[in-house]
Design an enzyme around this catalytic site. Structure first.
Site, PDB file in Angstrom:
ATOM      1  N   ALA A   1       0.841  -1.200   0.000  1.00  0.00           N
ATOM      2  CA  ALA A   1       0.000   0.000   0.000  1.00  0.00           C
ATOM      3  C   ALA A   1       0.878   1.254   0.000  1.00  0.00           C
ATOM      4  CB  ALA A   1      -0.944   0.001   1.196  1.00  0.00           C
ATOM      5  N   ASP A   2       1.932   1.231   0.799  1.00  0.00           N
ATOM      6  CA  ASP A   2       2.895   2.337   0.793  1.00  0.00           C
ATOM      7  C   ASP A   2       3.569   2.476  -0.566  1.00  0.00           C
ATOM      8  OD1 ASP A   2       3.008   3.737   3.274  1.00  0.00           O
ATOM      9  OD2 ASP A   2       3.921   2.003   4.222  1.00  0.00           O
ATOM     10  N   LEU A   3       4.055   1.360  -1.093  1.00  0.00           N
ATOM     11  CA  LEU A   3       4.830   1.408  -2.334  1.00  0.00           C
ATOM     12  C   LEU A   3       3.986   1.854  -3.512  1.00  0.00           C
ATOM     13  CD1 LEU A   3       6.865  -1.876  -1.810  1.00  0.00           C
ATOM     14  CD2 LEU A   3       7.706   0.461  -1.573  1.00  0.00           C
TER      15      LEU A   3
ATOM     16  N   GLY B   1       3.326   5.502  -3.247  1.00  0.00           N
ATOM     17  CA  GLY B   1       4.493   6.253  -3.682  1.00  0.00           C
ATOM     18  C   GLY B   1       4.595   6.355  -5.193  1.00  0.00           C
TER      19      GLY B   1
END
Length: 419
Positions: free
Chosen positions: A177-179, A182
């Site tokens: 989810a972070d990647l 980003g």
């Protein structure tokens, strides 16, 4: 020359989603000024072990986690909780094209560093906020972390083995989810920069981990919206394609020698269409399974999954992984091994694609890091700056960008505004 030469980014993000975005922009040539807290810096500097070792084999303050997300940036320490630090950021903004932050909703406004305040100083500014749930909605004031977002956003409901096979919800092994957020933030910033070039007008980019995770449900999200049926977990199988999953195969001699009778081995079979399925059946020595009306078409194979898969499981156990891979690859049937990370970085294709790069770090010569996957023929990605030590470029940036004198820099140090 690099694609984003001349673009300067003021990066107030930390941990993963924001730094992943700015690392990509830095790889493409942008000058990324990483703003960090004096004395502490990005949280991930301490997220170890493992830590980078110095020449004596001792741990340094640089965690591998931090090193993997901050190449090609320059570090400037600044305490934005103090008015003098906020003033310094506002001064830098007038010399930047992009501002990115991942503070809680409202924090930047308290510091006078929100978009509406900064666009007065720089109307061309592209301002990107990365939060768990976005700037609006009933969850906007919540802290959103990748693990929780994978759950709330539905990913864990479709990841893991089926309940009837003893499974349960499972998060993905890396913070996707972070990647993904980003990467989407990178796309949004580039689009906003293009608009600013044409019109002179900056804009606000509101990125939320939950929005991204919902978007990344992809075909499963579409399946639900079209059918109204809630998909469940399918383990290593595909929801819409059969056979497209992991199969156990006969252990090879090396595996048997090292693990004995308990040895087990697996491979991925990823048949994507009816032609590939027919080729697979031929390689497997069971052409009758391609002619069978229950299995000839993918639609029928999906409907009759519970009949076909057990037949294939028995067939796959008759040969070793090496035998299967050799035969299937020769027949152009998609398949693959399941590699651990040691095997990944020893893979000849990974080596040929130069997915490991070597850097000269002050603490360690020949530091190996994962490379950018971007390969541009005219404007290749940069390899200029090893992930910076905390505050490494503070003095040079204040002189280079703002024209500060030694006396002005010393005054900021005396006030503990910079490290």
């Amino acid at each position: 020359m690099n694609s984003l030469d001349g673009i300067r980014i003021l990066d107030l993000s930390r941990v993963l989603a924001g730094p992943w975005c700015t690392q990509t922009l830095a790889d493409l040539g942008a000058d990324v000024i990483k703003i960090e807290r004096p004395g502490a810096g990005d949280d991930t500097r301490s997220w170890g072990p493992p830590f980078l070792k110095d020449s004596e084999g001792r741990d340094t303050p640089e965690a591998a986690y931090y090193l993997g997300t901050n190449r090609n940036k320059r570090s400037l320490t600044c305490d934005i909780s103090k008015p003098e630090g906020q003033a310094l950021i506002r001064e830098l903004v007038m010399h930047c094209d992009v501002f990115i932050e991942n503070f809680k909703v409202g924090d930047m406004a308290r510091y006078g560093l929100d978009y509406h305040s900064l666009k007065v100083l720089n109307p061309r500014l592209v301002y990107c906020s990365v939060t768990g749930f976005g700037q609006t909605g009933p969850y906007s004031d919540r802290a959103g972390y990748d693990y929780a977002i994978q759950g709330i956003g539905g990913l864990m409901s479709v990841t893991g083995e089926r309940d009837d096979l003893g499974g349960g919800p499972q998060k993905v092994g890396v913070a996707v989810a972070d990647l993904f957020t980003g990467m989407y933030a990178t796309v949004g910033i580039l689009a906003a920069l293009r608009h600013a070039e044409k019109t002179g007008q900056g804009q606000y980019v509101d990125m939320a981990l939950l929005d991204t995770q919902v978007a990344m449900l992809a075909n499963l999200g579409a399946n639900y919206l079209v059918s109204g049926k809630t998909p469940g977990r399918a383990g290593n199988a595909h929801q819409n394609i059969v056979p497209y999953q992991v199969f156990e195969v006969k252990p090879g001699p090396e595996l048997l020698a090292s693990n004995g009778p308990a040895a087990r081995d697996h491979l991925i079979l990823a048949v994507g269409n009816d032609g590939q399925y027919a080729k697979f059946c031929e390689v497997a020595g069971h052409p009758e399974l391609a002619a069978d009306v229950r299995f000839a078409k993918n639609t029928d194979r999906v409907k009759n999954r519970q009949v076909l898969v057990p037949l294939l499981e028995t067939i796959m156990l008759t040969r070793s992984k090496a035998d299967w891979l050799s035969a299937l690859e020769a027949a152009k049937v998609p398949c693959g091994a399941i590699n651990n990370l040691s095997e990944v970085f020893a893979d000849p294709q990974v080596e040929a694609r130069q997915m490991v790069s070597t850097w000269q770090h002050p603490h360690q010569k020949d530091l190996k890091l994962v490379s950018s996957p971007l390969k541009l023929s005219v404007t290749p990605v940069r390899k200029d700056h090893v992930p910076p030590q905390l505050g490494q470029h503070t003095e040079v940036l204040l002189k280079e960008v703002l024209g500060y004198t030694d006396a002005q820099i010393e005054a900021l140090r005396h006030q503990d505004i910079i490290g």
